[in-house]
Design an enzyme around this catalytic site. Structure first.
Site, PDB file in Angstrom:
ATOM      1  N   MET A 102      -7.620  -4.816  16.313  1.00  0.00           N
ATOM      2  CA  MET A 102      -9.084  -4.810  16.262  1.00  0.00           C
ATOM      3  C   MET A 102      -9.741  -5.994  16.979  1.00  0.00           C
ATOM      4  SD  MET A 102      -9.857  -2.077  14.988  1.00  0.00           S
ATOM      5  CE  MET A 102      -8.331  -1.197  15.204  1.00  0.00           C
ATOM      6  N   GLY A 155      -4.920   1.238  13.960  1.00  0.00           N
ATOM      7  CA  GLY A 155      -5.119   0.952  12.544  1.00  0.00           C
ATOM      8  C   GLY A 155      -4.857   2.155  11.656  1.00  0.00           C
ATOM      9  N   GLN A 156      -5.206   3.347  12.113  1.00  0.00           N
ATOM     10  CA  GLN A 156      -5.188   4.520  11.227  1.00  0.00           C
ATOM     11  C   GLN A 156      -3.933   5.371  11.460  1.00  0.00           C
ATOM     12  OE1 GLN A 156      -9.224   6.202  10.367  1.00  0.00           O
ATOM     13  NE2 GLN A 156      -9.713   5.368  12.354  1.00  0.00           N
ATOM     14  N   CYS A 207     -12.481   1.984  16.204  1.00  0.00           N
ATOM     15  CA  CYS A 207     -11.299   1.116  16.086  1.00  0.00           C
ATOM     16  C   CYS A 207     -10.401   1.089  17.304  1.00  0.00           C
ATOM     17  CB  CYS A 207     -10.511   1.420  14.811  1.00  0.00           C
ATOM     18  SG  CYS A 207      -9.530   2.903  14.850  1.00  0.00           S
ATOM     19  N   MET A 208     -10.414   2.105  18.165  1.00  0.00           N
ATOM     20  CA  MET A 208      -9.471   2.016  19.280  1.00  0.00           C
ATOM     21  C   MET A 208      -9.963   2.595  20.593  1.00  0.00           C
ATOM     22  SD  MET A 208      -7.897   5.381  19.040  1.00  0.00           S
ATOM     23  CE  MET A 208      -9.365   5.815  19.809  1.00  0.00           C
ATOM     24  N   LYS A 254       0.847  -1.207   0.000  1.00  0.00           N
ATOM     25  CA  LYS A 254       0.000   0.000   0.000  1.00  0.00           C
ATOM     26  C   LYS A 254       0.876   1.248   0.000  1.00  0.00           C
ATOM     27  CE  LYS A 254      -2.811  -0.925   3.504  1.00  0.00           C
ATOM     28  NZ  LYS A 254      -2.674  -2.343   3.809  1.00  0.00           N
TER      29      LYS A 254
HETATM   30  S1  SF4 Z   1       2.402   2.674   7.164  1.00  0.00           S
HETATM   31 FE1  SF4 Z   1       1.268   0.756   6.947  1.00  0.00          FE
HETATM   32  S2  SF4 Z   1       0.378   0.896   4.894  1.00  0.00           S
HETATM   33 FE2  SF4 Z   1       2.020   2.406   4.977  1.00  0.00          FE
HETATM   34  S3  SF4 Z   1       3.856   1.336   4.206  1.00  0.00           S
HETATM   35 FE3  SF4 Z   1       3.847   1.119   6.437  1.00  0.00          FE
HETATM   36  S4  SF4 Z   1       2.853  -0.845   6.837  1.00  0.00           S
HETATM   37 FE4  SF4 Z   1       2.325  -0.227   4.730  1.00  0.00          FE
END
Ligand code: SF4
Lengths: 84, 774
Positions: B363, B400-401, B178-179, B89
């Protein structure tokens, strides 16, 4: 002059190449000699990404078999293919 | 011609490499490649640092700029988070800037149809609607709903405008989903939020226990650091404690599968075993722990008028041990699906004084109707064994974010919070009023609505105006139909700021086009208390405007210009300087703007020019009382609280009508609801649609084969979706897993809006469904 009847576009494909760790350097060295491919090794796994360029299916077949027969190559898995 | 052909060839090669990167990432957990994303031509590239746009790991990236465009990405070798690496990503993140349907103009709903208008007209209408709504229905009829993807200045301005200037605590963010349980877990056990450890603990640990955490897909760079550490140190073990087999399971040394919700019982069983085997670190416990119990039978928040307040009371170690007698390995094995030997194995790892143990979770424990409890219970294990706040010993709650910590937790963009402290505390309100230059009494002392409650209030009509920024609740809210229908009712006015059209922009009355990530200046804060600054590197398209500046424009139109007196050029620097005043103490001091600009992120507390890697250990934390080895200064007694929490069943379990568990989650290719990553062709092609993982034995009994269409239904809704049998993940028998990234397959129409009564975070991991062949 290009013979349009027999002319085929260049094909580019990418593969994941799995190898035995002891042969890593040797495989990368061998692949580096071939002008038709580029290599991107993983930094933490026994896997390489290869891009392979071939002007026709016959050339491609020979090149794939050359790579597959390198000592230590376990498998070659295609991930992408397109004509230029 | 030649140039064109070369460019096309290079472009196809780039695609070929990207496809291989994506395949490798989805097939091989934790795989990394140290190389730039291939680009048509890499000459004359100007490389600039930024944190990654996507997950809470917070990798440092270098983005290559050429002729006013972002053309390349590589991991920043100077970032201690990812040391030059990044996941699939991250490599493709810049492509999310250039989707064909990027929102570049504001839109207003006129006679039922969205029409493009100049952004100034849209902003005028938003301000007018806020004024009218407050005049007719009061200040608590307006609300803002933001995100853990808000930059710190976005969240700060939202809080200052709504809580300070307008005077409503109707401020929430999707991080509630989420948290929130992680936060209440920290607050109940330690009295202060956010992890005590750091990513560097990975390289010091002997054992990793992953509590319902598919790190291979959700935190890939950290996962690869862990695998790398194990490769160099073969004694290192990774234990996957989960409800389904995932990419993480394949790379782990041992997987232990539990029946949903029984993680509570297993955590208590581990503590019971540690005590029974005489492996309590008594000197640590005597010096640093107090024992407590809370209320029981606390409900699930399913009723609109649900209210709950937890109260903790003192117990002693003896009483605590007695409570645990209900959680012997034998008793818990009988209903958790975890064998006695696996419970003992976990207890042995935690209890062995020669092993350093890190627990990771995200999560799984947080999206749980007893989310606060399971967070408390994991801390209990680390506290009883004294495995905390030292290198390699780390109970580590991951986010997560990219800025769930930085913006939502630290700035406090939740109904009860302020940038420092809570609205119910007079001193905290007074500090905010002083810094914000507001008359005393401007900030309301009563919290209003947490997220589920806020959307219920919108449905009932108590909230009339909602401004949604950087999030997509019309995909992510549980029991979605109720909240979508609520948003569409007459008399509701919805404003949505985003970068692409989404199901949420579909319910909007005004859409404001936002500048994305490096199209504006900002800060994110990651899972390890690391604040990262990024410059504006590109011009946003069309009339797109940063969320911060949109808020300032509205504030001006509402007559609050004096509270937001900054120029467009320097507003981020000025906001940072003002925000730092809230954290001017050794427990939370934030680094100055100039330092953050220079460095690829700095960890707070930042005291005397130094970051703090580990909190609560006097050696490394300047806020500790230096006469003690550990100082849990978040609590008035300077102790961490071991809180007894029992097992209680979930809000809804499978029965004869709905005999399967439904669990929802994410996949490595997509960021949350896919609104950005589904515009990145290579990621979209790799994972075009959602699917339902079912157990192979269940599939056989149902006569379902891989890729067959099936119908999933719950008491709230149904979808038709393709089955995945023996695919990427394999749920245990009786369970189904569906990723939520696909807006054409809205799995949240089936989920239940039950939540943890302490954190108010919904449980997306457990509800009852039926599976039918179609
Ligand atoms: S912050 Fe998360 S999505 Fe972005 S490169 Fe690192 S592991 Fe991948």
């Amino acid at each position: 002059m290009i013979d349009l009847k027999s002319w085929q576009p260049m094909v580019i494909k990418s593969f994941l190449l799995y190898f035995l760790p002891k042969n890593k350097e040797e495989i990368i060295k061998s692949l580096a000699q071939y002008s038709f491919c580029e290599v991107l090794p993983s930094t933490n796994k026994n896997v390489l990404i290869i891009t392979l360029e071939s002007e026709d299916p016959q050339a491609e077949k020979i090149r794939i078999s050359t790579i597959e027969n390198l000592p230590g190559v376990e498998s070659l898995m295609m991930t992408f293919g397109a004509s230029v | 011609m030649q140039i064109a052909e070369k460019t096309r060839r290079e472009f196809i090669k780039e695609l070929a490499i990207s496809a291989a990167l994506v395949s490798a990432s989805s097939l091989i957990p934790g795989i990394l490649f140290a190389r730039d994303q291939a680009t048509p031509t890499l000459e004359n590239i100007d490389w600039k640092k930024t944190p990654c746009r996507f997950c809470g790991v917070g990798c440092g990236l270098l983005v290559g700029l050429q002729a006013g465009k972002a053309v390349a990405v590589k991991g920043d070798p100077n970032s201690s988070v990812n040391k030059g690496l990044c996941c699939v990503k991250g490599y493709h993140s810049i492509l999310a800037l250039y989707g064909e349907d990027r929102l570049t103009k504001a839109q207003i709903r006129k006679n039922g149809k969205m029409v493009e208008v100049p952004i100034s007209e849209a902003l005028d209408l938003v301000a007018l609607k806020i004024k009218e709504t407050i005049k007719e229905h009061g200040k608590n009829a307006v609300s803002i709903y933001g995100s853990g993807q808000w930059t710190i200045p976005d969240g700060y301005c939202a809080s200052k405008l709504f809580k300070g200037a307008i005077g409503t605590n109707n401020v929430e963010a999707n991080a509630r989903l989420c948290m929130a349980s992680a936060v209440t877990g920290f607050l109940t056990t330690f009295g202060i939020d956010e992890p005590m450890g750091c990513y560097e603990d990975i390289e010091h640990s002997d054992v990793f226990i992953l509590w319902g955490n598919n790190m291979a897909e959700m935190h890939p760079v950290l996962f690869s650091r862990m695998l790398d550490h194990r490769q160099k140190n073969p004694h290192v073990k990774i234990i996957d404690f989960a409800t389904r087999k995932t990419r993480t399971s394949y790379a782990s040394d041992h997987s232990i599968y539990f029946v949903p919700q029984t993680d509570l019982a297993v955590a208590n069983a581990i503590c019971h075993e540690i005590i029974a085997q005489n492996r309590v670190n008594q000197s640590f416990v005597d010096a640093n722990c107090a024992f407590k119990q809370g209320k029981t039978n606390i409900g699930y928040g399913l009723e609109d008028d649900f209210k709950f307040k937890d109260e903790l009371s003192d117990i002693d170690f003896k009483k605590y041990s007695e409570y645990l007698k209900d959680y012997s390995a034998q008793k818990v094995a009988a209903y958790s699906g975890v064998s006695i030997s696996d419970i003992k194995l976990l207890a042995n790892y935690y209890g062995d004084p020669s092993k350093k143990v890190t627990s990771f979770w995200c999560m799984g424990p947080n999206q749980h109707t007893r989310g606060t409890w399971i967070n408390n219970l994991i801390y209990n294990i680390h506290l009883l064994t004294g495995k905390i706040a030292t290198p390699g010993n780390n109970p580590f709650s991951l986010t997560g974010q990219p800025s769930a910590c930085g913006t939502v937790r630290e700035v406090g963009t939740l109904t009860h919070k302020l940038p420092h402290g809570v609205v119910t505390n007079q001193e905290d309100r007074e500090l905010a009023e002083k810094i914000w230059k507001l008359p005393p009494g401007s900030i309301d002392s009563k919290p209003t609505h947490h997220t589920v409650s806020m959307f219920r209030a919108l449905d009932r009509g108590e909230i009339k105006f909602m401004w949604i920024q950087v999030t997509n609740p019309m995909v992510t809210m549980p029991n979605l139909k109720r909240y979508r229908n609520g948003a569409l009712k007459d008399g509701r006015f919805i404003v949505v700021s985003d970068v692409y059209p989404t199901p949420t922009t579909e319910v909007a009355d005004v859409v404001l086009p936002s500048a994305m990530w490096i199209e504006r200046e900002g800060f994110y804060g990651n899972s390890e208390r690391r604040t990262q600054h990024f410059e504006k590197l590109l011009d946003p398209p069309g009339e797109a405007m940063s969320d911060t500046w949109q808020l300032i424009e509205i504030a001006k139109r509402l007559g609050y210009e004096h509270l937001f007196p900054w120029s467009e050029k320097e507003h981020i620097e000025k906001i940072w300087a003002e925000y730092r005043l809230f954290h001017d103490n050794p427990k939370h001091a934030m680094a100055p703007y100039d330092e953050l600009k220079k460095n690829p992120g700095l960890q707070w507390p930042f005291v005397n020019g130094k970051e703090t890697k580990r909190r609560f250990a006097s050696k490394s934390d300047p806020a500790c009382d230096q006469s003690r080895e550990f100082d849990f200064y978040g609590k008035p007694d300077h102790k961490a609280w071991v809180i007894f929490r029992p097992y209680e069943p979930p809000a809804e379990s499978p029965d004869k009508d709905f005999p399967f568990w439904l669990n929802t989650g994410r996949v490595i290719e997509h960021w949350h609801t896919g609104s950005m990553t589904r515009r990145i062709p290579i990621l979209h092609q790799a994972m075009p649609n959602s699917y339902a993982e079912i157990n192979p034995e269940d599939a056989l009994e149902l006569g379902v084969k891989n890729n067959d269409w099936i119908k999933l239904s719950s008491r709230r809704g149904e979808i038709r979706i393709r089955a995945s049998v023996n695919g990427r993940g394999i749920p245990s028998k009786g369970q189904v897993f569906v990723p939520f990234f696909d807006e054409s397959l809205l799995i949240n129409e089936l989920t239940l809006d039950a939540y943890c009564p302490i954190s108010n975070q919904p449980d997306y991991k457990k509800c009852a469904i039926k599976v039918e062949r179609v």
